[in-house]
Enzyme design. Sequence first.
Site, PDB file in Angstrom:
ATOM      1  N   ASP A  43     136.352 -80.470  57.333  1.00  0.00           N
ATOM      2  CA  ASP A  43     137.805 -80.384  57.201  1.00  0.00           C
ATOM      3  C   ASP A  43     138.405 -81.566  56.452  1.00  0.00           C
ATOM      4  OD1 ASP A  43     138.681 -78.756  60.292  1.00  0.00           O
ATOM      5  OD2 ASP A  43     137.118 -78.411  58.836  1.00  0.00           O
ATOM      6  N   ASP A  47     140.834 -81.323  53.225  1.00  0.00           N
ATOM      7  CA  ASP A  47     142.216 -81.762  53.273  1.00  0.00           C
ATOM      8  C   ASP A  47     142.505 -82.793  52.193  1.00  0.00           C
ATOM      9  OD1 ASP A  47     142.754 -80.099  55.321  1.00  0.00           O
ATOM     10  OD2 ASP A  47     142.278 -81.560  56.862  1.00  0.00           O
ATOM     11  N   LYS A 128     145.428 -80.674  67.703  1.00  0.00           N
ATOM     12  CA  LYS A 128     145.245 -79.575  66.753  1.00  0.00           C
ATOM     13  C   LYS A 128     143.898 -78.947  67.065  1.00  0.00           C
ATOM     14  CE  LYS A 128     145.522 -78.555  61.821  1.00  0.00           C
ATOM     15  NZ  LYS A 128     144.334 -77.696  61.739  1.00  0.00           N
ATOM     16  N   ARG A 149     145.540 -64.488  60.910  1.00  0.00           N
ATOM     17  CA  ARG A 149     146.504 -64.972  59.934  1.00  0.00           C
ATOM     18  C   ARG A 149     146.327 -64.330  58.565  1.00  0.00           C
ATOM     19  NH1 ARG A 149     146.656 -71.249  58.673  1.00  0.00           N
ATOM     20  NH2 ARG A 149     144.551 -70.770  58.029  1.00  0.00           N
ATOM     21  N   LYS A 300     155.622 -81.932  66.023  1.00  0.00           N
ATOM     22  CA  LYS A 300     156.656 -80.925  65.737  1.00  0.00           C
ATOM     23  C   LYS A 300     158.006 -81.433  66.213  1.00  0.00           C
ATOM     24  CE  LYS A 300     153.305 -77.252  66.552  1.00  0.00           C
ATOM     25  NZ  LYS A 300     152.775 -76.272  67.497  1.00  0.00           N
TER      26      LYS A 300
HETATM   27  S1  IVH Z   1     151.465 -75.001  64.535  1.00  0.00           S
HETATM   28  C1  IVH Z   1     154.315 -73.340  61.441  1.00  0.00           C
HETATM   29  N1  IVH Z   1     149.995 -76.170  66.380  1.00  0.00           N
HETATM   30  O1  IVH Z   1     146.219 -75.328  62.362  1.00  0.00           O
HETATM   31  C2  IVH Z   1     153.305 -74.096  62.203  1.00  0.00           C
HETATM   32  N2  IVH Z   1     148.873 -75.110  64.573  1.00  0.00           N
HETATM   33  O2  IVH Z   1     146.408 -76.255  59.649  1.00  0.00           O
HETATM   34  C3  IVH Z   1     152.090 -73.344  62.495  1.00  0.00           C
HETATM   35  N3  IVH Z   1     146.445 -75.174  64.697  1.00  0.00           N
HETATM   36  O3  IVH Z   1     147.417 -72.317  61.086  1.00  0.00           O
HETATM   37  C4  IVH Z   1     150.997 -73.994  63.179  1.00  0.00           C
HETATM   38  N4  IVH Z   1     146.312 -76.270  66.593  1.00  0.00           N
HETATM   39  O4  IVH Z   1     145.706 -72.247  63.014  1.00  0.00           O
HETATM   40  C5  IVH Z   1     149.993 -75.473  65.224  1.00  0.00           C
HETATM   41  N5  IVH Z   1     148.812 -77.175  68.078  1.00  0.00           N
HETATM   42  C6  IVH Z   1     148.822 -76.501  66.943  1.00  0.00           C
HETATM   43  C7  IVH Z   1     147.620 -76.116  66.304  1.00  0.00           C
HETATM   44  C8  IVH Z   1     147.703 -75.422  65.099  1.00  0.00           C
HETATM   45  C9  IVH Z   1     145.623 -75.685  65.624  1.00  0.00           C
HETATM   46  C10 IVH Z   1     145.998 -74.505  63.473  1.00  0.00           C
HETATM   47  C11 IVH Z   1     146.693 -73.206  63.171  1.00  0.00           C
HETATM   48  C12 IVH Z   1     147.373 -73.452  61.854  1.00  0.00           C
HETATM   49  C13 IVH Z   1     146.513 -74.515  61.271  1.00  0.00           C
HETATM   50  C14 IVH Z   1     147.230 -75.291  60.191  1.00  0.00           C
END
Ligand code: IVH
Length: 709
Positions: A43, A47, A128, A149, A300
């Site tokens: 990853d 990135d 994450k 997705r 967030k």
């Molecule tokens: S929020 C609009 N929260 O990471 C925001 N994503 O790199 C949407 N992911 O598509 C994502 N843990 O599959 C969010 N705590 C978390 C997450 C998370 C893993 C993944 C998710 C997202 C990807 C983006």
Amino acid sequence: MPEEMNVDDLSAAEAAAELQRLAAILAEANRAYHTADAPLMDDASFDRLKRRNLAIETRFPHLKRPDSATDQIGAPISEGFSKVTHAKRMMSLGNAFGDDDIADFVKGVQKFLGLGADQPLEIVAEPKIDGLSLSLRYEGGRLLQAATRGDGEVGENVTANAFMIKDIPQCLENAPEILEIRGEVYMSHADFAALNQRQIASGDKPFANPRNAAAGSMRQLDATITRSRPLRFFAYGWGEVSTPLADSQFDAIKRMARLGFQTNPEMRLCRNTSELLQQYRRIEEQRATLDYDIDGVVYKVNDLGLQERLGFRSTTPRWAIAHKFPAEIAHTLLQDIEIQVGRTGALSPVARLKPVTVGGVVVSNATLHNEDYIAGRNSRGEVIREGRDFRIGDWVEVYRAGDVIPKLRDVDLTKRPADSKPFVFPETCPECGSDALREAGDSVRRCMGGLICPAQAVEKLKHFVSRAAFDIEGLGAKQIEAFYADDQLPIREPADIFTLATRDAVNISKLKNRDGWGEKSAKNLFAAIEERRNIPLARLIFALGIRHVGDSSAALLARHFGTWQAFEAGLTRAEIGQGAEWEDLLSIDGVGAVMATTLIRHFQQEASRASIDRLIRHLTIIPATNDGQANSPVSGLTVVFTGTLERLSRAEAKAGAEALGAKVAGSVSARTDIVVAGPGAGSKAKKAAELGIRTLDEQEWLDLIGRNA
Ligand code: IVH
């Protein structure tokens, strides 16, 4: 971090070459990661590449490619499942790596919202999860549909599989009538180890890591297989909801927990950058003891009203960011250096490595950028790695940072074989033998063979049928390679695709006996080609694969010229560096001298022009219209903001106007449609009055765009 050419130092030509290289690498890695469940790189490398791609695009917006990884979320959907269009697009997250990036994120949010640095701003921090995202749709409290997705807009319908996951409730009490819950499917370390033991015992291939195991298990067409795989689910977000879950991110997640979802226990509410970073370190320390993989911390903005105001960039929210954990490194043998030839003739060196595991993924290839990088110099000729070059037979340091292509960071000279020789970069194309030259100031060596070079021709054709170009179903990269090599049904240039389909009946019978083709798939292919005889102008311009012309530039050109006839006439008549047509090209915001020059050359060079003419005969070209946000009251208008705005920051005002299809300009001219003047507006407001341009105050503007701020 390896030494590579600094983004700020790239010339336009180098930037275009680098964007091309990044697009290819990222696409391949993305596909391997999402579709084949077998990643090429970790990853962190992925990135980093994406970040570099974005940095170059930010410096050279007109060079942005249609196939840029910036606009892609995930990977194309695989066949087999039915498709689901998400009620709300499933977004991705922007990535950050250093503490400074996080401070910048917080400052950026404050600035966008017009908040002072000392005003409170709550931000939620949570792990994450390294799994795959899933959207669950509940209506009347019942689970109706689950979708992956996919590309963010359309995913795969995996409802039957979701029913097999214990953490996913099938019925909810006291839930909004419509509720889409989004979260991550993952596999625990313990379950992963047990699954791999079972795989080995039954003679099946073990999975590389828990993420692949989870993805592979979720993508089973037979849900009973999914049932036998212990998958879990953390909820962290939502899509469509008929009534809001709460006023804040934190409370919405708590509400989800009360509804019966698993939510991450490590979520914390922070008030400033230093609290976010503390939370990051705390989670980083816990990482080793958690029974599931995480690859960073997500931040967030807590207030959902502020999230709404912050909104989204093309694929990522402004109100959230992922703070990723650093890359992993491994050491291995550089077995060979191969040269690949791309669509524009660029010779790209690729390191073939003795396979080595980096962060749970087996790596056997890495990018080497260009000949200077191999030799230990950056493209300005400055020494990097203290001048250490890479040689075949060397022991090298490989690193991966994200999901994608690994890189070589350095070489261990103590292990260099005594008889090793410096790598000699070829000066002729390994595919066609033509001269491969480097233009002054370009770090890339290019094959001069043009259309006679099979590698370039195949890559051009692959580009022609790619998603943002002709996007012909059933005609992907693999098929292009086969048709290119086929003497009976050859596709050697774009026009051949359409002649192939013209001699329908004969060719279907020829094709259906080939490997991988049957009567039905042959007919489908020909129907798909037929469908694409009608092609929007912007797609056609992009598909031509002219150097420096990406999909956004193609869209600009299409909008400017409107019709193919006007576009073609303009380029046929244009002279490089002078005259009305040249000026006309440069007047397009986003078209510079480099792009204008390559466009004119492409149209005036005999071979490329003849190939275009042969193609055009088969097509009906749909003129460009301003279809963007056609229903908005300001769509297509040019707006200038001046003076102090009280409710909106400049960035928010600009983003809001652009989201409605308006163009925001910095100065007032006869082409300006609206001037929004706040207190203290000076010369711009005066000029607007002189020119009789409609002038609004901030409130009138908000009323016009229907926002009651
Ligand atoms: S929020 C609009 N929260 O990471 C925001 N994503 O790199 C949407 N992911 O598509 C994502 N843990 O599959 C969010 N705590 C978390 C997450 C998370 C893993 C993944 C998710 C997202 C990807 C983006």
